[in-house]
Design a protein around this motif. Structure first.
Motif, PDB file in Angstrom:
ATOM      1  N   LEU A  51      48.042 -96.041 -52.757  1.00 32.00           N
ATOM      2  CA  LEU A  51      47.707 -94.621 -52.595  1.00 32.00           C
ATOM      3  C   LEU A  51      47.033 -94.038 -53.840  1.00 32.00           C
ATOM      4  N   ALA A  73      50.763 -97.781 -47.911  1.00 34.23           N
ATOM      5  CA  ALA A  73      51.443 -96.480 -47.861  1.00 34.23           C
ATOM      6  C   ALA A  73      51.308 -95.975 -46.436  1.00 34.23           C
ATOM      7  N   VAL A  74      52.193 -95.079 -46.041  1.00 33.85           N
ATOM      8  CA  VAL A  74      52.001 -94.469 -44.724  1.00 33.85           C
ATOM      9  C   VAL A  74      50.985 -93.340 -44.824  1.00 33.85           C
ATOM     10  N   GLY A  75      51.019 -92.586 -45.939  1.00 33.96           N
ATOM     11  CA  GLY A  75      50.076 -91.483 -46.120  1.00 33.96           C
ATOM     12  C   GLY A  75      48.685 -92.037 -46.420  1.00 33.96           C
ATOM     13  N   LEU A  98      59.134 -97.333 -43.811  1.00 37.91           N
ATOM     14  CA  LEU A  98      59.675 -96.566 -44.935  1.00 37.91           C
ATOM     15  C   LEU A  98      60.395 -95.283 -44.495  1.00 37.91           C
ATOM     16  N   ARG A 235      53.739 -84.837 -49.835  1.00 42.85           N
ATOM     17  CA  ARG A 235      52.641 -84.917 -50.799  1.00 42.85           C
ATOM     18  C   ARG A 235      52.645 -83.629 -51.619  1.00 42.85           C
ATOM     19  N   HIS A 283      57.939 -89.872 -57.256  1.00 43.89           N
ATOM     20  CA  HIS A 283      57.400 -90.450 -56.016  1.00 43.89           C
ATOM     21  C   HIS A 283      58.141 -91.744 -55.635  1.00 43.89           C
ATOM     22  N   SER A 286      59.923 -94.243 -50.945  1.00 43.50           N
ATOM     23  CA  SER A 286      60.045 -95.562 -50.305  1.00 43.50           C
ATOM     24  C   SER A 286      60.517 -96.639 -51.280  1.00 43.50           C
ATOM     25  N   ARG A 292      59.932-101.512 -49.951  1.00 40.01           N
ATOM     26  CA  ARG A 292      58.620-101.804 -50.538  1.00 40.01           C
ATOM     27  C   ARG A 292      58.118-103.193 -50.112  1.00 40.01           C
ATOM     28  N   MET A 295      56.786-102.787 -46.672  1.00 30.03           N
ATOM     29  CA  MET A 295      55.469-102.119 -46.703  1.00 30.03           C
ATOM     30  C   MET A 295      54.374-103.125 -47.096  1.00 30.03           C
TER      31      MET A 295
HETATM   32  C1  DGY Z   1      53.630 -93.302 -48.600  1.00 26.60           C
HETATM   33  O1  DGY Z   1      53.815 -94.414 -48.109  1.00 26.60           O
HETATM   34  O2  DGY Z   1      52.760 -92.539 -48.193  1.00 26.60           O
HETATM   35  C2  DGY Z   1      54.547 -92.874 -49.692  1.00 26.60           C
HETATM   36  O3  DGY Z   1      54.176 -91.698 -50.262  1.00 26.60           O
HETATM   37  C3  DGY Z   1      54.725 -93.964 -50.717  1.00 26.60           C
HETATM   38  O4  DGY Z   1      55.601 -94.840 -50.141  1.00 26.60           O
END
Ligand code: DGY
Length: 323
Positions: A51, A73-75, A98, A235, A283, A286, A292, A295
């Motif tokens: 990210l 990342a999910v975002g 996550l 965020r 931050h 996760s 992690r 992910m």
């Molecule tokens: C995401 O995955 O978007 C988190 O902010 C970091 O794990």
């Protein structure tokens, strides 16, 4: 197949990628400088990124052979999804794996801020712990209170399940109603002003986009109760930082628990890091070993599926498959 990885991922992901393609890695422990990234993507077909990398038109221009991007990342607010879709590049991300870890941290921050745990830790470290006092560091109850969850996606729902265990009443905002979650958890949808005015604690679990930038501004903070806690695990730019600093200083709200900030990283001399009624973590939503690694694995699977021309397991721009 040439794959570029912008930072060493945890677990087995690198080996998995290396079994299929030629992998190059930014192995320095730090964010890859922009000019290096632009240079190193020139010949790659797959980009495995974090990210911390901005994936915009300039980067896409610098990577003419790019066929798939996988964001660990999910975002995906760091990725220009429109530009990727226009170029037919699917963007992978990591939803689902996550959710629970991030919801755990949200509850931790809520408890820490509302019950003044940060101040309690500082009190002990400063050797101020004297005799027991009936009014030392009194905070606000979390149990049996009203939680307002901004955003009822996977993470919002996981927070709601935890809140239910705390005997909380739950209100939420979301662009779309969530009847299944309402039926499962008895959550009630409100508009934003209604949620801010009703909730004893507000937790932000919405994604960042043009419509949510500084969603919590001065006006929104003024609608909250003076005893309220604001938690942000989504965020940083969802909250107007200067307005939040003023609100915490003047008692417009009681406390904040932040896992994300704007700017990020937050320097130690920033007011949010210094205010006693603000708990900040770097931050870590996760940041459990298992999450992690999950992910990193999902991001690797996304990348390999994209390279082999298959649909990604988790694609942030599914419109790319429409044309
Ligand atoms: C995401 O995955 O978007 C988190 O902010 C970091 O794990």
């Amino acid at each position: 197949m040439s794959i570029y990885v912008t930072r060493r991922p945890p677990g087995d992901a690198l080996r998995v990628l290396g079994d299929v393609g030629h992998v190059e890695l930014w192995s320095v422990d730090g964010v890859i400088p922009r000019n290096e990234l632009l240079r190193r993507v020139a010949d790659v077909s797959g980009l495995y990124c974090m990210l911390t990398e901005r994936i915009d038109r300039e980067l896409l221009d610098a990577a003419p052979k790019l066929r798939v991007i996988s964001n660990m990342a999910v975002g995906v607010d760091n990725v220009d999804l429109v530009a990727c879709t226009e170029r037919g590049i699917p963007v992978g991300h990591t939803p689902g794996v996550l959710t629970e870890a991030t919801a755990d941290l949200a509850m931790g921050l809520l408890l820490a801020a509302a019950r003044r745990m940060g101040e309690g830790v500082s009190h002990v470290r400063a050797d101020q712990w004297g005799e027991w006092k009936p009014e030392l560091l009194l905070g606000q109850d979390v149990h049996s209170s009203v939680i307002g969850i901004v955003g009822m996606g996977r993470i919002g729902a996981a927070i709601a399940r935890r809140a239910k265990g705390f005997g909380m009443s739950i209100v939420y905002t979301s662009p779309n109603a969530k009847p299944e979650i309402e039926a499962e958890l008895g959550v009630v949808r409100r508009d934003m002003s209604g949620l801010l005015a009703t909730a004893d604690h507000v937790v932000i679990a919405a994604s960042l986009g043009p419509g949510t930038y500084r969603l919590i501004d001065e006006k929104a903070l003024r609608l909250m109760k003076p005893t309220a806690t604001l938690v942000n695990i989504a965020r940083g730019p969802l909250v107007d930082t200067d307005a939040l600093v003023r609100a915490l200083r003047t008692g417009t709200i009681a406390a904040a628990g932040l896992d994300v900030t704007d700017p990020e990283p937050l320097r130690a001399d920033h007011p949010l890091a210094q205010l006693p009624n603000c708990v900040v973590t770097p931050h870590l939503g996760s940041a459990s070993e298992r999450t992690r690694a999950d992910m990193a694995d999902l991001a690797a699977r996304n990348l390999l599926l994209g390279l082999s021309g298959q649909r990604l397991e988790a694609c942030a721009n599914p419109a790319v498959y429409d044309s």
